[in-house]
Design a protein around this motif. Structure first.
Motif, mmCIF file in Angstrom:
data_model
loop_
_atom_site.group_PDB
_atom_site.id
_atom_site.type_symbol
_atom_site.label_atom_id
_atom_site.label_comp_id
_atom_site.label_asym_id
_atom_site.label_seq_id
_atom_site.Cartn_x
_atom_site.Cartn_y
_atom_site.Cartn_z
ATOM 1 N N GLN A 1 0.689 -1.170 -0.021
ATOM 2 C CA GLN A 1 0.100 -0.037 -0.005
ATOM 3 C C GLN A 1 0.741 1.340 -0.020
ATOM 4 O O GLN A 1 0.529 2.216 -0.790
ATOM 5 N N LEU A 2 1.911 1.232 0.775
ATOM 6 C CA LEU A 2 2.851 2.432 0.917
ATOM 7 C C LEU A 2 3.294 2.622 -0.682
ATOM 8 O O LEU A 2 3.493 3.696 -0.984
ATOM 9 N N MET A 3 3.959 1.531 -1.117
ATOM 10 C CA MET A 3 4.487 1.697 -2.643
ATOM 11 C C MET A 3 3.491 2.338 -3.458
ATOM 12 O O MET A 3 3.769 3.184 -4.193
ATOM 13 N N THR A 4 2.292 1.839 -3.460
ATOM 14 C CA THR A 4 1.366 2.451 -4.441
ATOM 15 C C THR A 4 1.119 3.823 -4.210
ATOM 16 O O THR A 4 0.962 4.776 -4.999
ATOM 17 N N TYR A 5 1.168 4.337 -2.934
ATOM 18 C CA TYR A 5 0.849 5.703 -2.482
ATOM 19 C C TYR A 5 2.103 6.380 -2.778
ATOM 20 O O TYR A 5 1.963 7.583 -3.557
ATOM 21 N N LYS A 6 3.339 5.939 -2.832
ATOM 22 C CA LYS A 6 4.348 6.882 -3.073
ATOM 23 C C LYS A 6 4.674 6.962 -4.629
ATOM 24 O O LYS A 6 5.336 8.044 -5.071
ATOM 25 N N LYS A 7 4.411 5.797 -5.346
ATOM 26 C CA LYS A 7 4.355 5.955 -6.845
ATOM 27 C C LYS A 7 3.385 6.819 -7.137
ATOM 28 O O LYS A 7 3.671 7.707 -8.338
ATOM 29 N N ARG B 1 0.244 12.150 1.408
ATOM 30 C CA ARG B 1 1.324 12.425 2.227
ATOM 31 C C ARG B 1 0.717 12.000 3.833
ATOM 32 O O ARG B 1 1.572 11.335 4.758
ATOM 33 N N LEU B 2 -0.172 12.153 4.254
ATOM 34 C CA LEU B 2 -1.116 11.728 5.503
ATOM 35 C C LEU B 2 -0.681 10.461 5.714
ATOM 36 O O LEU B 2 -0.518 9.771 6.614
ATOM 37 N N LYS B 3 -1.412 9.851 4.598
ATOM 38 C CA LYS B 3 -1.400 8.188 4.770
ATOM 39 C C LYS B 3 -0.304 7.486 4.607
ATOM 40 O O LYS B 3 0.030 6.552 5.595
ATOM 41 N N VAL B 4 0.764 8.084 4.086
ATOM 42 C CA VAL B 4 2.118 7.471 3.884
ATOM 43 C C VAL B 4 2.847 7.752 5.439
ATOM 44 O O VAL B 4 3.285 6.914 6.127
ATOM 45 N N ALA B 5 2.789 9.011 5.976
ATOM 46 C CA ALA B 5 3.100 9.119 7.402
ATOM 47 C C ALA B 5 2.606 8.212 8.511
ATOM 48 O O ALA B 5 3.440 7.675 9.324
ATOM 49 N N GLN B 6 1.377 8.001 8.421
ATOM 50 C CA GLN B 6 0.854 7.362 9.294
ATOM 51 C C GLN B 6 0.909 5.650 9.236
ATOM 52 O O GLN B 6 1.087 4.953 10.296
ATOM 53 N N LYS C 1 2.461 10.874 13.203
ATOM 54 C CA LYS C 1 0.967 11.418 13.306
ATOM 55 C C LYS C 1 0.919 12.259 12.082
ATOM 56 O O LYS C 1 -0.423 12.348 11.791
ATOM 57 N N SER C 2 1.973 12.747 11.572
ATOM 58 C CA SER C 2 1.564 13.573 10.478
ATOM 59 C C SER C 2 2.629 13.892 9.339
ATOM 60 O O SER C 2 3.863 13.515 9.888
ATOM 61 N N HIS C 3 2.386 14.237 8.181
ATOM 62 C CA HIS C 3 3.582 14.478 7.324
ATOM 63 C C HIS C 3 4.709 15.322 7.923
ATOM 64 O O HIS C 3 5.852 14.853 7.666
ATOM 65 N N ALA C 4 4.118 16.370 8.372
ATOM 66 C CA ALA C 4 5.107 17.383 8.909
ATOM 67 C C ALA C 4 6.044 16.376 10.163
ATOM 68 O O ALA C 4 7.051 16.967 10.095
ATOM 69 N N GLU D 1 0.268 24.202 8.139
ATOM 70 C CA GLU D 1 -1.148 23.931 8.182
ATOM 71 C C GLU D 1 -1.539 22.801 7.401
ATOM 72 O O GLU D 1 -2.133 21.864 8.113
ATOM 73 N N ILE D 2 -1.211 22.623 6.083
ATOM 74 C CA ILE D 2 -1.814 21.538 5.338
ATOM 75 C C ILE D 2 -1.032 20.221 5.795
ATOM 76 O O ILE D 2 -1.447 19.232 5.403
ATOM 77 N N HIS D 3 0.109 20.270 6.235
ATOM 78 C CA HIS D 3 1.051 19.256 6.566
ATOM 79 C C HIS D 3 0.942 18.545 7.987
ATOM 80 O O HIS D 3 1.683 17.741 8.299
ATOM 81 N N MET D 4 0.343 19.515 8.816
ATOM 82 C CA MET D 4 0.216 19.024 10.409
ATOM 83 C C MET D 4 -0.998 18.219 10.707
ATOM 84 O O MET D 4 -1.265 18.002 11.669
ATOM 85 N N ILE D 5 -1.886 18.243 9.788
ATOM 86 C CA ILE D 5 -3.212 17.557 9.954
ATOM 87 C C ILE D 5 -3.002 15.922 10.388
ATOM 88 O O ILE D 5 -2.099 15.317 10.031
ATOM 89 N N GLU D 6 -3.537 15.624 11.183
ATOM 90 C CA GLU D 6 -3.605 14.327 11.814
ATOM 91 C C GLU D 6 -4.569 13.345 11.418
ATOM 92 O O GLU D 6 -4.585 12.041 11.815
#
Length: 672
Positions: A151-157, A253-258, A263-266, A552-557
């Motif tokens: 799933q992570l690879m799919t997101y990153k691609k 990015r949020l999905k990848v981080a989690q 907690k967040s992309h940031a 702001e857009i990258h701190m959402i959890e």
């Protein structure tokens, strides 16, 4: 490649590649890398020499081809080549995502990392390499279950695909507005020279694009508010399809981080930066906003007073301040307070003289020598190539390309691209760096040479600083070369070098009138230097707005965030200028969010603290042309690149820990 022999035929780089050539290079790079990875992954006795070295030598030695074929999408005049370059970028980045998620490869690297005796026997750069590889693999999801890793690879691609498309849209979709001569009242005569026109309904109109040589004069000088509004909207309504691409990027990015346990992309991005945590960044930005607002509101009151008076005199009702008012009224204030007319100033800054003068300054300060290569093999006739040597001409250091003028489908801002990264080869020889400065400065007209605004001079100083960070760096591994430092430090060396554009003794060396050859008058230099902090409050508040938006857009959890609505709200609130009633989406061309600065745009302001401290504590104290200070700077800041923490490099150069006093003083926030 000998360090004592000039490469008189050029850099050895081949920019004349066909789409077929590009495709074949991609396939070769992937095949070679796969073979090396397969070999080291099954190494029965994992050591640094049997696993890490061959893996990283492969990456280093392939980096030039990788950089070259992905660079062409920004500069080639051939659409087929640009398309092939973009496709190559997607394919290579997709391959890297798969490679870095290989568990067998990670196991081999981890066997070295967990071998204490092996690690203790490594030098600092080799040890840092192993640690970085481990972090890369972990961020690629090697510790995840097979399903989560897929799933992570799919997101990153998908993120890689979005990045390529977003950047292509920005490069190829310039806004375009037609104006009559009357609608362009206030623009200098030179603006109309050699400018294309179109006749509609029997009326001749001038073609004005959103490329910087067109956009900046109109937004700065056009007397009619509606003209400034129209060009502003044309710029802020570019690339509407990028809205959805940015929205999807933030969500992914949020999905990848989690998936990776953050907690967040940031939080994910900041884990490897100097600031370390989102909280540290937000504290920094909020504190700076409080201080800058004092300056900003004073400047805003002055601009508001000007516009009110102008509208009252014209019998119009005051409607407020908008983003298209900032440059125009700011320029009027600058003229009133400092008696500076930018059209007069630029007559002393011909691009040829400025470029030659700036290179001379860098030669003296950094103890370098530049030799121009005649008739080089390049991608466009406008491009120049220089060899860079040590001052005594005995040691070759690298190549510098300059591609400074706008053209159709070229990258449309200013940046430094690094084609060949410096590193050691397996036989111990050196690979010498080659960097390209891309810019969009005004071209010559039929009656004048290419003339620069002083702000263009600052930009040239800044971007060349990135180039010399690469050229003066020497690291074993390309991964750490030059500007491969923490993202919130990468701008500091270049920002520090901007100061030379404000030094009277420096300006006197190359600022001469393009017609008479008379040096720039001392009085004009004094007025120009006195204007350095003009608009510092509002200018920095705009940068602050961009940094806050990025956070702001990258701190959402959880959930999602409306990237367009948040941008417009943050920009209007923090920058203090309204966006108007018409719909706009400037964040759709905010390339930093896609191109490596996500949760990192604060770095421009953050690194200003370091750049001001370095300049004041060493160069102002020791003398801006002190060669020993220049060599200290090369040795402690440029030479190590990212092979050690930036904080270590800073402390070695400063002789102490850095602080923010010089930065506050540099923008007029303290009087000490």
């Amino acid at each position: 490649m000998s360090s004592t022999q000039p490469l008189s035929k050029g850099s050895g780089l081949n920019f004349d590649l066909s789409p077929k050539d590009i495709s074949q290079i991609v396939d070769r790079l992937i095949a070679e890398s796969t073979a090396v990875c397969d070999q080291v992954a099954c190494e029965p006795n994992p050591t640094f020499e049997s696993v890490i070295a061959p893996f990283e030598f492969c990456n280093s030695m392939q980096s030039t081809d990788f950089n070259l074929i992905t660079f062409l999408q920004d500069v080639s005049v051939d659409k087929a080549v640009r398309d092939a370059s973009a496709a190559a970028t997607e394919k290579l980045e997709a391959y890297e995502i798969e490679r870095d998620s290989r568990k067998d490869l990670y196991a081999a690297v981890n066997a070295v990392y967990t071998n204490k005796a092996e690690m203790d026997n490594l030098d600092n750069e080799d040890r840092r390499l192993v640690e970085r590889l481990i972090l890369t693999f972990k961020k690629a999801g090697v510790a995840l279950s097979d399903s989560d890793r897929e799933q992570l690879m799919t997101y990153k691609k998908r993120l890689s695909e979005i990045k390529v498309q977003f950047e292509r849209n920005v490069s190829t979709q310039d806004g375009r507005v037609l104006f009559t001569r009357e609608e362009l009242a206030g623009l200098p005569v030179s603006f109309f020279e050699d400018r294309a026109t179109e006749t509609t309904d029997g009326v001749e109109r001038y073609v004005v694009t959103t490329k910087m040589p067109d956009y900046l004069p109109v937004i700065r000088y056009a007397a009619l508010e509606d003209t400034r509004r129209r060009i502003s909207l044309a710029n802020s309504q570019r690339c509407p399809e990028n809205i959805a691409l940015l929205q999807e990027t933030v969500d992914l990015r949020l999905k990848v981080a989690q998936l990776l346990g953050y907690k967040s992309h940031a939080e994910l991005e900041l884990s490897t930066k100097m600031a370390k945590t989102p909280e540290t960044v937000m504290d920094f930005l909020k504190d700076l906003r409080t201080k800058l607002s004092v300056l900003g509101n004073k400047e805003l009151e002055q601009i508001e007073e000007l516009k009110r008076a102008e509208m009252t005199a014209a019998g119009d009702k005051y409607t407020g301040l908008f983003r298209w008012d900032s440059s125009y009224y700011g320029n009027i204030l600058k003229q009133c307070e400092h008696n500076i007319k930018m059209e007069e100033v630029k007559e002393y800054f011909s691009l040829e003289a400025v470029t030659r003068g700036i290179l001379d300054i860098y030669q003296n300060m950094l103890s370098l020598h530049f030799a121009k290569v005649e008739n080089p093999s390049v991608w466009h006739p406008d491009v120049e190539l220089y060899e860079v040597w040590e001052a005594d001409k005995t040691t070759f250091l690298g190549h510098l390309y300059l591609d400074l003028f706008p053209r159709e489908n070229k990258f449309n801002h200013a940046a430094m691209s690094h084609i060949r990264t410096g590193h050691s080869n397996p036989d111990g020889s050196l690979e010498y760096p080659a960097s390209v400065m891309l810019a969009n400065f005004p071209k010559a007209t039929s009656s004048t040479p290419a003339l620069m605004q002083h702000s263009d001079v600052v930009t040239l100083m800044h971007e060349l600083g990135h180039g010399f960070h690469r050229i003066c760096s020497r690291t074993k591994w390309s991964r750490f070369h030059g500007t491969s430092v923490e993202r919130d430090f990468v701008e500091a060396p270049s920002q520090m070098l901007e100061n030379w554009a404000w030094e009277p003794s420096v300006l006197q060396k190359f600022a001469v009138h393009y017609k008479t050859g008379v040096p720039i008058p001392e009085d004009l230099i004094k007025r120009l230097v006195a204007s350095k902090n003009h608009g510092a409050g509002l200018g920095n508040l705009f940068q602050l707005a961009m940094a806050l938006y990025d956070m702001e857009i990258h701190m959402i959890e959880d959930g999602t965030i409306d990237v367009k609505a948040v941008y417009n709200g943050t920009r209007d609130e923090v920058s203090l200028f309204k966006g108007g009633d018409e719909d706009s989406w400037t964040m759709a061309t905010f390339g930093h969010l896609i191109g490596g600065y996500s949760a990192g745009y604060y770095g421009y302001l953050w690194s200003e603290v370091y750049s001001a401290d370095m300049f004041e504590a060493r160069f102002l104290k020791d003398g801006i042309d002190n060669p020993q200070t220049g060599m200290d700077y090369r040795r402690e800041i440029l030479f190590p690149g990212g092979s050690r923490d930036a904080s270590v490099s800073l402390e070695k150069f400063l002789g102490r820990k850095p602080d923010s006093t010089a930065f506050m003083r540099s923008i007029g926030l303290t009087s000490d």
